[in-house]
Write an enzyme that holds these catalytic residues in place. Sequence first.
Site, PDB file in Angstrom:
ATOM      1  N   HIS A 116      19.878  24.157 -29.122  1.00 54.09           N
ATOM      2  CA  HIS A 116      18.893  25.085 -29.677  1.00 54.09           C
ATOM      3  C   HIS A 116      17.949  25.533 -28.563  1.00 54.09           C
ATOM      4  O   HIS A 116      18.114  26.616 -28.005  1.00 54.09           O
ATOM      5  CB  HIS A 116      18.147  24.411 -30.839  1.00 54.09           C
ATOM      6  CG  HIS A 116      17.089  25.281 -31.470  1.00 54.09           C
ATOM      7  ND1 HIS A 116      15.867  24.804 -31.836  1.00 54.09           N
ATOM      8  CD2 HIS A 116      17.107  26.590 -31.779  1.00 54.09           C
ATOM      9  CE1 HIS A 116      15.143  25.788 -32.354  1.00 54.09           C
ATOM     10  NE2 HIS A 116      15.886  26.886 -32.338  1.00 54.09           N
ATOM     11  N   CYS A 140      12.822  17.997 -32.108  1.00 52.23           N
ATOM     12  CA  CYS A 140      12.021  19.212 -31.907  1.00 52.23           C
ATOM     13  C   CYS A 140      12.109  20.137 -33.118  1.00 52.23           C
ATOM     14  O   CYS A 140      11.097  20.563 -33.656  1.00 52.23           O
ATOM     15  CB  CYS A 140      12.480  19.960 -30.656  1.00 52.23           C
ATOM     16  SG  CYS A 140      12.057  19.091 -29.138  1.00 52.23           S
ATOM     17  N   HIS A 141      13.334  20.468 -33.536  1.00 56.21           N
ATOM     18  CA  HIS A 141      13.471  21.424 -34.634  1.00 56.21           C
ATOM     19  C   HIS A 141      14.485  20.979 -35.677  1.00 56.21           C
ATOM     20  O   HIS A 141      14.981  21.790 -36.457  1.00 56.21           O
ATOM     21  CB  HIS A 141      13.836  22.815 -34.089  1.00 56.21           C
ATOM     22  CG  HIS A 141      12.899  23.282 -33.021  1.00 56.21           C
ATOM     23  ND1 HIS A 141      13.190  23.123 -31.695  1.00 56.21           N
ATOM     24  CD2 HIS A 141      11.661  23.817 -33.083  1.00 56.21           C
ATOM     25  CE1 HIS A 141      12.175  23.580 -30.971  1.00 56.21           C
ATOM     26  NE2 HIS A 141      11.236  23.996 -31.790  1.00 56.21           N
ATOM     27  N   GLY A 142      14.829  19.686 -35.655  1.00 65.25           N
ATOM     28  CA  GLY A 142      15.617  19.119 -36.748  1.00 65.25           C
ATOM     29  C   GLY A 142      17.093  19.469 -36.774  1.00 65.25           C
ATOM     30  O   GLY A 142      17.633  19.788 -37.818  1.00 65.25           O
ATOM     31  N   PRO A 155      18.963  24.276 -36.678  1.00 67.91           N
ATOM     32  CA  PRO A 155      18.987  25.589 -36.009  1.00 67.91           C
ATOM     33  C   PRO A 155      19.909  25.688 -34.781  1.00 67.91           C
ATOM     34  O   PRO A 155      20.146  26.793 -34.313  1.00 67.91           O
ATOM     35  CB  PRO A 155      17.524  25.782 -35.580  1.00 67.91           C
ATOM     36  CG  PRO A 155      17.001  24.388 -35.409  1.00 67.91           C
ATOM     37  CD  PRO A 155      17.721  23.536 -36.408  1.00 67.91           C
TER      38      PRO A 155
END
Lengths: 176, 421, 256
Positions: A116, A140-142, A155
């Site tokens: 990502h 950080c963003h799963g 993501p």
Amino acid sequence: MADDNDGTTRRDFIHVASVTAGALGAACVAWPFIDQMNPAADTLALSSTEFDVSGVEEGMAVSIVWRGKPVFIRHRTKKEIQEASEVQLDDLPDPQADSDRTSRPEMLVLLGVCTHLGCVPLGQSATDPKGEWGGWFCPCHGSHYDTSGRIRKGPAPTNLAVPPYKYISDSVIKIG
Amino acid sequence: MSEPKFNNSLVRWIDHRLPIFTFMHHEMHEYPTPKNLNYWWNFGSLAGIVLVIMIMSGIVLAMHYTAHVDHAFQSVERIMRDVNYGWLVRYIHANGASFFFIVVYIHIFRGLYYGSYKAPRELLWMLGVVILILMMATAFMGYVLPWGQMSFWGATVITNLFSAIPLVGESIVTLLWGGFSVDNPTLNRFYALHYLLPFVIVGVVVLHIVALHRFGSNNPLGIDVRGNQDTISFHPYYTVKDAFGLGVFLILLSAVVFFLPNSMGHPDNYIPANPMVTPAHIVPEWYFLPFYAILRAVPDKLFGVLAMFAAIGVLFILPWLDRSPVRSATFRPIYKIMFWVFLVDCVALTWLGAKPAEGIYVVLSRLCTAYYFFHFIILLPALSIFETPKSLPKSISKPVLDPDGGGGGMIAVPAAPREKA
Amino acid sequence: MVSAKVIRGFLFASVCFLVSNGAVKAAGGVPVPQQDWTFSGVFGTFDRGELQRGFQVYKEVCAGCHSLNYISFRNLTDLGFKEEEIKVIAKEYEVEDGPNNDGDMFTRTAIPSDTWPAPYPNDNAARAGNNGALPPDLSLMVDARVGGADYLYALLSGYHEAPEGQEVAEGMYYNAYYPGHQIAMPSPLVDDGVEYGDGTKATINQQARDVSAFLAWATEPNMEQRKRMGVKVLIFLIVMTGLFYVSKRRIWADVH
């Protein structure tokens, strides 16, 4: 020089040649000033790393540094290999068979960089969250990765990359 | 002064709101310049271009340099050996510094010969002196960065100059060092300032150009422009002339960068700094040698330092020391000779600065130093009174003397500022 | 006619710094005889055979005391060694690495990206092993000494009996070219001290010459690239400046 705003200077060949030569020179000078930002010779020389995987026991994972980034080496259990190879490729956002991602099924070698935005996913140490598929989880963003390092949820667009590596002896791999 | 017409509608749109194109047209294109400038007038714009070359190559080096006493020397060697074209950029920067001083010194002597410092250009001249001082500070600190033997001992000796100041000298030196010797804090602050000062120079250069464009360039005849018949537009006449001069300059710079890259450096600076051992003969870079010679010529520490700073400082008051109404040495028979004598004196000081401070060299240094100040403090004011200048031409377009004129042109007519753009 | 004044100006300025520079050179040491090197001059290039022999002299003679900190094994490709040969050379050396997972430093065989291993762990150890004199690092010798490769050659081949009246202190050696004539390094080269693979006879002068050339390369491995590029750049600039000059003449033709 080749300008003729007031109409008195002729735009003749020699001025065009002069301006062209000047522009060409400037363009040639630009290259060294840009290329200096590329990796230097000593940096390139460090672009391969050798590692003895015999010390990594089943169920264990180690992180080593290659080109300044972590490389995950995970000695997978039978169960993990089975889970990874039984997944329907249609269920994957970035379909790739587990067998295409390892040269020896038990020893998974991955670039430990989330696809990502470049964070390092968790899952290397026993106490880390490993995500819903038991592989890695990027805090950080799963993004969730499975036991083959493939993206399953979140993501990240693609699977964790497999760095170029080969076994140069029975137990030593050379990355890069 | 015509308003420029722009064909491109986007340019017109921007220019209406932000008249940058009109400004550029006035100051770089149409800018009326005396038509009789000789090649010595190339060195001003050339100095500006060298400044740009230095800043560009310097920023590249800063991308690879490490300002730490343990890594500085090694990081420079990494630039020389491993960084792509690093050797090229560093050789351009190191030799560019020397060439910058060659260009600027020629520019200054041009000003001295043709009286470019005289009214109404006193501030223009003084800003130039400020640029020279800033350049010297920048060059000195830049030379410290590779952290070789000459870097270290040059930094030690020059910073110790300030210890000559009575009472507070020692405290000032400690302040400059950030410690009790030249060490890591010193290197770091020199690096910070070496990066900063070039941009300060750019700022002063802008002021220098603003002041220049107020009355326009002086010229070899030293007389004021009388009208449009005396001038030509800057572009294309002087842009192409400057381009040719730049070409010649680049040939010379390249010859040194590619074939004699270390000829202006000192071998000792390829030895890593060693605070325990001073090199046998420490010499500053060549462009500091005249001032170094003056420093050593005076036997007293404080007065030596003062003399050295005074040697530059005297340039500030030059417009008021030389009161002669005639600018150009062409029409000043005695000054013309004394100019060359002064130039020889400066070259002699440069040569003496590199010699060991012993024997005949000390005597010569003192004579040359004395003459340096004699030239400014006594000779120039005296010449202003006693020298009889030749008759000046009526105008630049009529360089031949008017037979009836008889020297009436000697009376300086105040120059008119350029019409406001 | 037009640029004569400018050229005169530049010549004058050049003389200014050459004069001051020449003074520096004369200030230290003894004048050394100039050698004829393949790498001097505008088109100079290194002789690979000479470099390889010089490398052998460094490796077998100098490396016992002198480090070569800025050269890595990988740089030996410049000398004409193949990557495989370099790996073999590197394998002869051990370097310290670590710490490992247990926190200990360990030694391993060298790889091409390692820098040349120094003979002593630090300067103090080097002094202790050499009667208090520090053998300098050799990677920059040619730029770091007045006279460059000529000086190195003169020094290495300049060990003689001290002339009458020349005092030589205990532990020092007479050298005709070392500043002060007393050097702490005993003559490092002896005839046939190394055996050259290419059959060249290893006289002292031959070894001195080879190792000086090798150190010239070590000082500036990019020298050949620099000179090659310089020739092209100069040709281009001369053409460009010529064009500028013609342009200038045309544009100025109507100014009187």
